[in-house]
Structure formats: structure tokens, C-alpha cells
Design a protein around this motif. Sequence first.
Motif, PDB file in Angstrom:
ATOM      1  N   ALA A   1       0.833  -1.205   0.000  1.00 55.35           N
ATOM      2  CA  ALA A   1       0.000   0.000   0.000  1.00 55.35           C
ATOM      3  C   ALA A   1       0.868   1.257   0.000  1.00 55.35           C
ATOM      4  O   ALA A   1       0.561   2.233  -0.701  1.00 55.35           O
ATOM      5  N   ALA A   2       1.955   1.232   0.758  1.00 54.18           N
ATOM      6  CA  ALA A   2       2.870   2.379   0.772  1.00 54.18           C
ATOM      7  C   ALA A   2       3.493   2.590  -0.603  1.00 54.18           C
ATOM      8  O   ALA A   2       3.650   3.726  -1.072  1.00 54.18           O
ATOM      9  N   GLY A   3       3.839   1.485  -1.276  1.00 51.33           N
ATOM     10  CA  GLY A   3       4.376   1.582  -2.625  1.00 51.33           C
ATOM     11  C   GLY A   3       3.373   2.173  -3.600  1.00 51.33           C
ATOM     12  O   GLY A   3       3.729   2.978  -4.473  1.00 51.33           O
ATOM     13  N   LEU A   4       2.102   1.795  -3.453  1.00 48.44           N
ATOM     14  CA  LEU A   4       1.051   2.343  -4.311  1.00 48.44           C
ATOM     15  C   LEU A   4       0.895   3.846  -4.098  1.00 48.44           C
ATOM     16  O   LEU A   4       0.714   4.609  -5.051  1.00 48.44           O
ATOM     17  N   ARG A   5       0.986   4.297  -2.844  1.00 49.64           N
ATOM     18  CA  ARG A   5       0.879   5.731  -2.568  1.00 49.64           C
ATOM     19  C   ARG A   5       2.055   6.485  -3.186  1.00 49.64           C
ATOM     20  O   ARG A   5       1.895   7.597  -3.699  1.00 49.64           O
ATOM     21  N   GLY A   6       3.247   5.851  -3.132  1.00 46.83           N
ATOM     22  CA  GLY A   6       4.407   6.472  -3.757  1.00 46.83           C
ATOM     23  C   GLY A   6       4.234   6.618  -5.260  1.00 46.83           C
ATOM     24  O   GLY A   6       4.577   7.655  -5.839  1.00 46.83           O
ATOM     25  N   LEU A   7       3.690   5.597  -5.911  1.00 48.55           N
ATOM     26  CA  LEU A   7       3.437   5.657  -7.349  1.00 48.55           C
ATOM     27  C   LEU A   7       2.373   6.699  -7.686  1.00 48.55           C
ATOM     28  O   LEU A   7       2.501   7.439  -8.676  1.00 48.55           O
ATOM     29  N   LYS A   8       1.335   6.750  -6.870  1.00 45.71           N
ATOM     30  CA  LYS A   8       0.282   7.762  -7.067  1.00 45.71           C
ATOM     31  C   LYS A   8       0.888   9.161  -7.055  1.00 45.71           C
ATOM     32  O   LYS A   8       0.587   9.992  -7.921  1.00 45.71           O
ATOM     33  N   ASP A   9       1.771   9.423  -6.081  1.00 47.48           N
ATOM     34  CA  ASP A   9       2.397  10.742  -5.982  1.00 47.48           C
ATOM     35  C   ASP A   9       3.336  11.001  -7.156  1.00 47.48           C
ATOM     36  O   ASP A   9       3.354  12.103  -7.722  1.00 47.48           O
ATOM     37  N   LYS A  10       4.103   9.981  -7.535  1.00 53.41           N
ATOM     38  CA  LYS A  10       5.046  10.127  -8.645  1.00 53.41           C
ATOM     39  C   LYS A  10       4.323  10.459  -9.947  1.00 53.41           C
ATOM     40  O   LYS A  10       4.781  11.310 -10.735  1.00 53.41           O
ATOM     41  N   LEU A  11       3.198   9.792 -10.190  1.00 57.49           N
ATOM     42  CA  LEU A  11       2.434  10.000 -11.421  1.00 57.49           C
ATOM     43  C   LEU A  11       1.492  11.194 -11.341  1.00 57.49           C
ATOM     44  O   LEU A  11       0.888  11.557 -12.344  1.00 57.49           O
ATOM     45  N   LYS A  12       1.370  11.761 -10.129  1.00 54.84           N
ATOM     46  CA  LYS A  12       0.368  12.820  -9.906  1.00 54.84           C
ATOM     47  C   LYS A  12      -1.018  12.326 -10.326  1.00 54.84           C
ATOM     48  O   LYS A  12      -1.773  13.026 -11.030  1.00 54.84           O
ATOM     49  N   ALA A  13      -1.302  11.117  -9.879  1.00 56.97           N
ATOM     50  CA  ALA A  13      -2.548  10.440 -10.245  1.00 56.97           C
ATOM     51  C   ALA A  13      -3.657  10.860  -9.279  1.00 56.97           C
ATOM     52  O   ALA A  13      -3.986  10.151  -8.324  1.00 56.97           O
ATOM     53  N   ASP A  14      -4.246  12.032  -9.534  1.00 55.16           N
ATOM     54  CA  ASP A  14      -5.242  12.582  -8.626  1.00 55.16           C
ATOM     55  C   ASP A  14      -6.500  11.727  -8.548  1.00 55.16           C
ATOM     56  O   ASP A  14      -7.237  11.796  -7.554  1.00 55.16           O
ATOM     57  N   ALA A  15      -6.764  10.934  -9.588  1.00 54.57           N
ATOM     58  CA  ALA A  15      -7.971  10.099  -9.596  1.00 54.57           C
ATOM     59  C   ALA A  15      -7.832   8.858  -8.717  1.00 54.57           C
ATOM     60  O   ALA A  15      -8.823   8.192  -8.434  1.00 54.57           O
ATOM     61  N   VAL A  16      -6.605   8.561  -8.290  1.00 53.83           N
ATOM     62  CA  VAL A  16      -6.343   7.327  -7.540  1.00 53.83           C
ATOM     63  C   VAL A  16      -6.394   7.593  -6.044  1.00 53.83           C
ATOM     64  O   VAL A  16      -5.850   8.583  -5.544  1.00 53.83           O
ATOM     65  N   ARG A  17      -7.053   6.688  -5.338  1.00 54.97           N
ATOM     66  CA  ARG A  17      -7.067   6.723  -3.869  1.00 54.97           C
ATOM     67  C   ARG A  17      -6.650   5.347  -3.380  1.00 54.97           C
ATOM     68  O   ARG A  17      -7.158   4.330  -3.863  1.00 54.97           O
ATOM     69  N   VAL A  18      -5.702   5.304  -2.447  1.00 56.14           N
ATOM     70  CA  VAL A  18      -5.184   4.040  -1.919  1.00 56.14           C
ATOM     71  C   VAL A  18      -5.711   3.836  -0.505  1.00 56.14           C
ATOM     72  O   VAL A  18      -5.619   4.734   0.338  1.00 56.14           O
ATOM     73  N   GLN A  19      -6.259   2.650  -0.255  1.00 59.92           N
ATOM     74  CA  GLN A  19      -6.820   2.325   1.058  1.00 59.92           C
ATOM     75  C   GLN A  19      -6.170   1.047   1.574  1.00 59.92           C
ATOM     76  O   GLN A  19      -6.151   0.025   0.884  1.00 59.92           O
ATOM     77  N   LEU A  20      -5.636   1.105   2.775  1.00 63.03           N
ATOM     78  CA  LEU A  20      -5.067  -0.074   3.422  1.00 63.03           C
ATOM     79  C   LEU A  20      -6.186  -0.836   4.112  1.00 63.03           C
ATOM     80  O   LEU A  20      -6.934  -0.268   4.907  1.00 63.03           O
ATOM     81  N   GLY A  21      -6.326  -2.130   3.799  1.00 64.94           N
ATOM     82  CA  GLY A  21      -7.349  -2.910   4.480  1.00 64.94           C
ATOM     83  C   GLY A  21      -7.819  -4.100   3.671  1.00 64.94           C
ATOM     84  O   GLY A  21      -7.272  -4.431   2.620  1.00 64.94           O
ATOM     85  N   ASP A  22      -8.870  -4.735   4.175  1.00 61.87           N
ATOM     86  CA  ASP A  22      -9.432  -5.932   3.586  1.00 61.87           C
ATOM     87  C   ASP A  22     -10.281  -5.576   2.370  1.00 61.87           C
ATOM     88  O   ASP A  22     -11.173  -4.727   2.445  1.00 61.87           O
ATOM     89  N   GLY A  23      -9.997  -6.225   1.253  1.00 65.92           N
ATOM     90  CA  GLY A  23     -10.672  -5.893   0.004  1.00 65.92           C
ATOM     91  C   GLY A  23     -12.155  -6.179   0.020  1.00 65.92           C
ATOM     92  O   GLY A  23     -12.960  -5.366  -0.457  1.00 65.92           O
ATOM     93  N   VAL A  24     -12.563  -7.336   0.541  1.00 62.81           N
ATOM     94  CA  VAL A  24     -13.986  -7.685   0.554  1.00 62.81           C
ATOM     95  C   VAL A  24     -14.762  -6.732   1.456  1.00 62.81           C
ATOM     96  O   VAL A  24     -15.847  -6.258   1.101  1.00 62.81           O
ATOM     97  N   ALA A  25     -14.192  -6.401   2.614  1.00 63.52           N
ATOM     98  CA  ALA A  25     -14.843  -5.447   3.519  1.00 63.52           C
ATOM     99  C   ALA A  25     -14.974  -4.082   2.862  1.00 63.52           C
ATOM    100  O   ALA A  25     -16.005  -3.404   3.010  1.00 63.52           O
ATOM    101  N   ALA A  26     -13.943  -3.671   2.128  1.00 63.30           N
ATOM    102  CA  ALA A  26     -13.993  -2.379   1.437  1.00 63.30           C
ATOM    103  C   ALA A  26     -15.098  -2.370   0.383  1.00 63.30           C
ATOM    104  O   ALA A  26     -15.811  -1.367   0.222  1.00 63.30           O
ATOM    105  N   LEU A  27     -15.260  -3.477  -0.335  1.00 57.75           N
ATOM    106  CA  LEU A  27     -16.345  -3.572  -1.317  1.00 57.75           C
ATOM    107  C   LEU A  27     -17.707  -3.483  -0.643  1.00 57.75           C
ATOM    108  O   LEU A  27     -18.600  -2.777  -1.109  1.00 57.75           O
ATOM    109  N   ASN A  28     -17.858  -4.198   0.460  1.00 59.60           N
ATOM    110  CA  ASN A  28     -19.141  -4.206   1.160  1.00 59.60           C
ATOM    111  C   ASN A  28     -19.483  -2.853   1.763  1.00 59.60           C
ATOM    112  O   ASN A  28     -20.651  -2.581   2.052  1.00 59.60           O
ATOM    113  N   ALA A  29     -18.476  -1.997   1.931  1.00 60.79           N
ATOM    114  CA  ALA A  29     -18.710  -0.663   2.480  1.00 60.79           C
ATOM    115  C   ALA A  29     -19.151   0.338   1.407  1.00 60.79           C
ATOM    116  O   ALA A  29     -19.565   1.454   1.730  1.00 60.79           O
TER     117      ALA A  29
END
Length: 200
Positions: free
Chosen positions: A96-124
Motif C-alpha cells: 500500500a505504501a508503494g502504491l501511494r508512492g506511485l500515485k504521488d510520482k504520477l500525480k494520479a489525482d484520480a487514484v485513492r489508496v486504502q489499506l485494508g481488507d478488500g472484501v470489507a472495502a467492497l461491502n462498504a
Amino acid sequence: MPRRPAPSTPRRTAPLPQEVRIIGGQWRRTRLPVADRPGLRPTPDRVRETLFNWLGQDLGGWQVIDVFAGTGALGFEAASRGAAEVLMVEQDAALAAGLRGLKDKLKADAVRVQLGDGVAALNAQAPGSADLVLLDPPFDAAALFAPALAAAARTVRADGFVYLEAPQAWDDAALAESGLRLHRHLKAGAVHAHLLRRSA
């Protein structure tokens, strides 16, 4: 009762690539590093290229959720092709930390990185709120597939798509309980790539 595909763990016959490349869009040819982490298995270039040929090259305005984000190859590919918002969910803190670094490097404003369980995140998520849900669970985590598919079916809009990468083929009988049906399928080596739609 339909039989689900038997769990299978393909052996890693070759070392992981050290990097993968974004294939299309504004960040075409951008290299993404691949960390040596348990269960990490980047989607092969051929499979990603086929998936986005199926979906169309322009994802302008789409709401996308990349549930087991890993290297971020699928999610960044979607963002590169114009997705309005890409939520990447990853349980491994280092990844997840690596993904945040890539988001910042690319200036990918559309991307949001969330640390946690994928199925729980979907259900939310609100029902019917996503245009595309990307599911690429670790192949040795067979228990994740059914709940992830059910959560994705709830989250995707009626005419949206769910992408599933798995070690076995899932047909309509195996998918029946999830509320999804098979739209496209590709086998590439040990990978079965499925593009799914909500059942009528």
C-alpha cells in the motif's frame, strides 16, 4: 448445486518480473516496480491488454475499484485510460505504501489508496456505485473468491463489469450464487481471465 472450481495453487515456474509496464493511456510505457511479497502475482501484459480491449480504450468518467491491488497494474491502467476515480485496496502495508508512492510520482489525482481488507472495502461501498470492479485475489486464497464475487456483484452497477483473475475457469453454473454471469474468458498460461456482468 453447482460445483465451484476446485482450489488450485499454480507453481511459480519463473521468477517474478522486477517491473511491469502500463500498456495504454496517458502513462503508457510507465514502469511499475514489482515487490517480492507473498502471494503477489502481477497480471501479465497480454492479459491486461486483452482486458482493456474488451472494455474499450477510453474509461473516461468510470468509477473503478481495484480490490486486491498488489502492484497497482490494473488500477493504474484504468486511471491511465481516463477513469474518474480508482480506489485501490491493499491489505499488505508495504505494498500500500508503494502504491501511494506511485500515485504521488504520477500525480494520479484520480487514484485513492486504502489499506485494508478488500472484501470489507467492497461491502462498504454504496450498491451499484462502481462501473468496474477488479478482482485479482492471491491464487492460494481460495476462500476469498466467493465472498469477493458476491460483494462485487452488489457494488457494480447493472450494466457495469467485474473482472476476475483466477487459477481455474468459472462458468455460469459456478457463478450462479454470486449474481454474476460470464461475458468473456481468456486463458493465458496458469491464468484464467474473466470479464463478468450482473445477471439479469
